[in-house]
Design a protein around this motif. Structure first.
Motif, PDB file in Angstrom:
ATOM      1  N   PRO A  55      28.401  44.415  40.238  1.00 36.06           N
ATOM      2  CA  PRO A  55      28.941  44.240  38.881  1.00 36.06           C
ATOM      3  C   PRO A  55      30.433  43.893  38.913  1.00 36.06           C
ATOM      4  O   PRO A  55      31.104  44.015  39.934  1.00 36.06           O
ATOM      5  CB  PRO A  55      28.692  45.606  38.231  1.00 36.06           C
ATOM      6  N   TYR A  56      30.901  43.441  37.746  1.00 35.92           N
ATOM      7  CA  TYR A  56      32.324  43.127  37.601  1.00 35.92           C
ATOM      8  C   TYR A  56      33.146  44.351  37.978  1.00 35.92           C
ATOM      9  O   TYR A  56      32.778  45.459  37.602  1.00 35.92           O
ATOM     10  CB  TYR A  56      32.602  42.716  36.149  1.00 35.92           C
ATOM     11  N   PRO A  57      34.217  44.202  38.786  1.00 38.13           N
ATOM     12  CA  PRO A  57      34.973  42.994  39.198  1.00 38.13           C
ATOM     13  C   PRO A  57      34.532  42.385  40.530  1.00 38.13           C
ATOM     14  O   PRO A  57      35.369  41.870  41.274  1.00 38.13           O
ATOM     15  CB  PRO A  57      36.394  43.508  39.287  1.00 38.13           C
ATOM     16  N   PHE A  58      33.278  42.424  40.874  1.00 37.06           N
ATOM     17  CA  PHE A  58      32.706  41.723  42.035  1.00 37.06           C
ATOM     18  C   PHE A  58      33.382  42.127  43.349  1.00 37.06           C
ATOM     19  O   PHE A  58      33.940  41.306  44.085  1.00 37.06           O
ATOM     20  CB  PHE A  58      32.811  40.197  41.862  1.00 37.06           C
ATOM     21  N   ILE A  59      33.340  43.396  43.630  1.00 39.19           N
ATOM     22  CA  ILE A  59      33.976  43.901  44.858  1.00 39.19           C
ATOM     23  C   ILE A  59      33.276  43.356  46.099  1.00 39.19           C
ATOM     24  O   ILE A  59      33.920  42.958  47.081  1.00 39.19           O
ATOM     25  CB  ILE A  59      33.955  45.444  44.855  1.00 39.19           C
ATOM     26  N   LEU A  60      31.944  43.313  46.061  1.00 36.77           N
ATOM     27  CA  LEU A  60      31.198  42.799  47.212  1.00 36.77           C
ATOM     28  C   LEU A  60      31.490  41.312  47.439  1.00 36.77           C
ATOM     29  O   LEU A  60      31.610  40.854  48.582  1.00 36.77           O
ATOM     30  CB  LEU A  60      29.700  43.022  46.994  1.00 36.77           C
ATOM     31  N   LEU A  61      31.623  40.566  46.343  1.00 35.18           N
ATOM     32  CA  LEU A  61      31.941  39.136  46.460  1.00 35.18           C
ATOM     33  C   LEU A  61      33.332  38.945  47.066  1.00 35.18           C
ATOM     34  O   LEU A  61      33.532  38.068  47.923  1.00 35.18           O
ATOM     35  CB  LEU A  61      31.862  38.474  45.089  1.00 35.18           C
ATOM     36  N   ASN A  62      34.287  39.758  46.636  1.00 35.87           N
ATOM     37  CA  ASN A  62      35.636  39.673  47.210  1.00 35.87           C
ATOM     38  C   ASN A  62      35.622  39.976  48.708  1.00 35.87           C
ATOM     39  O   ASN A  62      36.322  39.328  49.503  1.00 35.87           O
ATOM     40  CB  ASN A  62      36.573  40.643  46.493  1.00 35.87           C
ATOM     41  N   LEU A  63      34.823  40.969  49.098  1.00 39.12           N
ATOM     42  CA  LEU A  63      34.717  41.306  50.519  1.00 39.12           C
ATOM     43  C   LEU A  63      34.106  40.148  51.312  1.00 39.12           C
ATOM     44  O   LEU A  63      34.576  39.809  52.414  1.00 39.12           O
ATOM     45  CB  LEU A  63      33.873  42.568  50.685  1.00 39.12           C
ATOM     46  N   ALA A  64      33.076  39.520  50.733  1.00 41.88           N
ATOM     47  CA  ALA A  64      32.435  38.392  51.416  1.00 41.88           C
ATOM     48  C   ALA A  64      33.400  37.212  51.549  1.00 41.88           C
ATOM     49  O   ALA A  64      33.476  36.566  52.606  1.00 41.88           O
ATOM     50  CB  ALA A  64      31.178  37.972  50.653  1.00 41.88           C
ATOM     51  N   LEU A  65      34.151  36.939  50.478  1.00 42.30           N
ATOM     52  CA  LEU A  65      35.112  35.830  50.528  1.00 42.30           C
ATOM     53  C   LEU A  65      36.222  36.102  51.540  1.00 42.30           C
ATOM     54  O   LEU A  65      36.646  35.208  52.279  1.00 42.30           O
ATOM     55  CB  LEU A  65      35.706  35.593  49.140  1.00 42.30           C
ATOM     56  N   SER A  66      36.702  37.332  51.590  1.00 42.23           N
ATOM     57  CA  SER A  66      37.756  37.687  52.544  1.00 42.23           C
ATOM     58  C   SER A  66      37.254  37.555  53.981  1.00 42.23           C
ATOM     59  O   SER A  66      37.959  37.049  54.866  1.00 42.23           O
ATOM     60  CB  SER A  66      38.249  39.106  52.283  1.00 42.23           C
ATOM     61  N   SER A  67      36.014  38.009  54.213  1.00 42.23           N
ATOM     62  CA  SER A  67      35.442  37.907  55.562  1.00 42.23           C
ATOM     63  C   SER A  67      35.252  36.447  55.960  1.00 42.23           C
ATOM     64  O   SER A  67      35.535  36.048  57.104  1.00 42.23           O
ATOM     65  CB  SER A  67      34.101  38.645  55.619  1.00 42.23           C
ATOM     66  N   LEU A  68      34.784  35.636  55.013  1.00 38.75           N
ATOM     67  CA  LEU A  68      34.592  34.211  55.300  1.00 38.75           C
ATOM     68  C   LEU A  68      35.915  33.533  55.633  1.00 38.75           C
ATOM     69  O   LEU A  68      36.005  32.741  56.584  1.00 38.75           O
ATOM     70  CB  LEU A  68      33.930  33.534  54.099  1.00 38.75           C
ATOM     71  N   ALA A  69      36.955  33.844  54.861  1.00 37.40           N
ATOM     72  CA  ALA A  69      38.266  33.248  55.119  1.00 37.40           C
ATOM     73  C   ALA A  69      38.827  33.695  56.463  1.00 37.40           C
ATOM     74  O   ALA A  69      39.437  32.904  57.201  1.00 37.40           O
ATOM     75  CB  ALA A  69      39.231  33.614  53.996  1.00 37.40           C
ATOM     76  N   ALA A  70      38.607  34.981  56.805  1.00 32.59           N
ATOM     77  CA  ALA A  70      39.120  35.502  58.075  1.00 32.59           C
ATOM     78  C   ALA A  70      38.436  34.841  59.266  1.00 32.59           C
ATOM     79  O   ALA A  70      39.051  34.635  60.317  1.00 32.59           O
ATOM     80  CB  ALA A  70      38.929  37.014  58.124  1.00 32.59           C
TER      81      ALA A  70
END
Length: 239
Positions: free
Chosen positions: A152-167
Motif C-alpha cells: 500500500p501507499y507509500p509503496f515501501i516495497l516498490l522503493n526497496l525494489a527500485l533502490s536494489s535495481l539502481a544499486a
C-alpha cells in the motif's frame, strides 16, 4: 652441366652490402634508393655509389634504421606504437586491426552480460516496460483490485525494489563503460599507427620523387652541355 652453372652465375648480380649473388630482379639499383637511406648504406658499406645494387633484405633493414632515426630525432624515445609502425613498414603488412578482433578471446562471460544489460537498460524497450510495471504496481495497490494490497501507499516495497535495481544496475553499466573505454583506446591507437605510417610513407615518397627529379635535372643539364659543345664544334668547322 658446368656450362649451365656458369651461365646461371653470369645472370646473377652482387649485393654490395652482404656480398651475395642474387637475380637482378631481387636487387635494387643505387639510383632507386632515397637519399637518407643512401647515406646510411654508404656509412655501413664503403664504396656504395652509382652502379652498385642492394638486395631487398638489406634494403629493408636500412629503411627501418632510417625510419627509427627519423622518429627518434622528432619524438625522442620511441614508444611501442612507433616500433609497431616501423615493423609494419619493413614487412609491408597492414597495421590496423579492429578492436573487436584484438579483444577476441579476452572477454569474460560477466563482461558480455554487462554489455547486454547496459544495452537493454539504455533502450526505449526498458523504459516503456519499466514504466508499465510501475503503473500496474501502483494501480493494483491503490485502486483496490486486491482485497489486501501487498504494497500500500507509500509503496515501501516498490522503493526497496527500485533502490536494489539502481544499486545493481550502476556497477554493471560502469563495467560496460570501462570495456567501451578500452575499445576507444584501441581505436585511438589504431588511428595513431595508421596516421604515423601514412605520414612516413608520404615523406619517403616525397624524398624519392625529389631524388628522381634531381637526377633527371642533372642529366638534362649534362645533355644540354653536350649539345652546346656540339654546336660550338660545328660553328668552328663552318668557320
Amino acid at each position: 652441366m658446368d656450362r649451365r652453372a656458369v651461365g646461371t652465375h653470369k645472370h646473377k648480380a652482387l649485393c654490395h652490402v652482404c656480398q651475395r649473388q642474387f637475380a637482378p630482379s631481387s636487387l635494387r639499383p643505387w639510383i632507386s634508393v632515397r637519399p637518407g637511406v643512401l647515406e646510411l648504406i654508404a656509412r655501413a658499406a664503403p664504396g656504395w655509389d652509382e652502379g652498385k645494387a642492394i638486395c631487398r633484405k638489406d634494403l629493408t633493414k636500412y629503411r627501418r634504421l632510417y625510419v627509427e632515426q627519423l622518429l627518434a630525432q622528432e619524438r625522442g624515445e620511441l614508444g611501442e606504437l612507433d616500433r609497431q609502425v616501423i615493423e609494419s613498414l619493413g614487412s609491408g603488412q597492414p597495421i590496423s586491426q579492429p578492436p573487436e578482433d584484438m579483444l577476441e578471446g579476452k572477454v569474460t562471460f560477466g563482461e558480455r552480460m554487462a554489455d547486454r544489460v547496459a544495452q537493454f537498460g539504455g533502450s526505449w524497450t526498458f523504459i516503456l516496460a519499466f514504466t508499465a510495471v510501475l503503473i500496474v504496481w501502483m494501480t493494483v495497490n491503490v485502486v483496490g483490485i486486491l482485497a489486501k494490497p501487498f504494497d500500500p501507499y507509500p509503496f515501501i516495497l516498490l522503493n526497496l525494489a527500485l533502490s536494489s535495481l539502481a544499486a545493481i544496475q550502476a556497477p554493471v553499466i560502469m563495467m560496460s563503460q570501462r570495456r567501451q573505454e578500452t575499445k576507444d583506446r584501441l581505436r585511438g591507437e589504431n588511428d595513431y599507427r595508421v596516421n604515423l605510417k601514412a605520414e612516413l610513407e608520404i615523406r619517403q615518397l616525397h624524398e624519392k620523387i625529389d631524388h628522381q627529379l634531381a637526377r633527371q635535372w642533372d642529366k638534362l643539364v649534362e645533355l644540354q652541355q653536350i649539345q652546346i659543345e656540339l654546336l660550338e664544334e660545328r660553328d668552328e668547322e663552318d668557320k
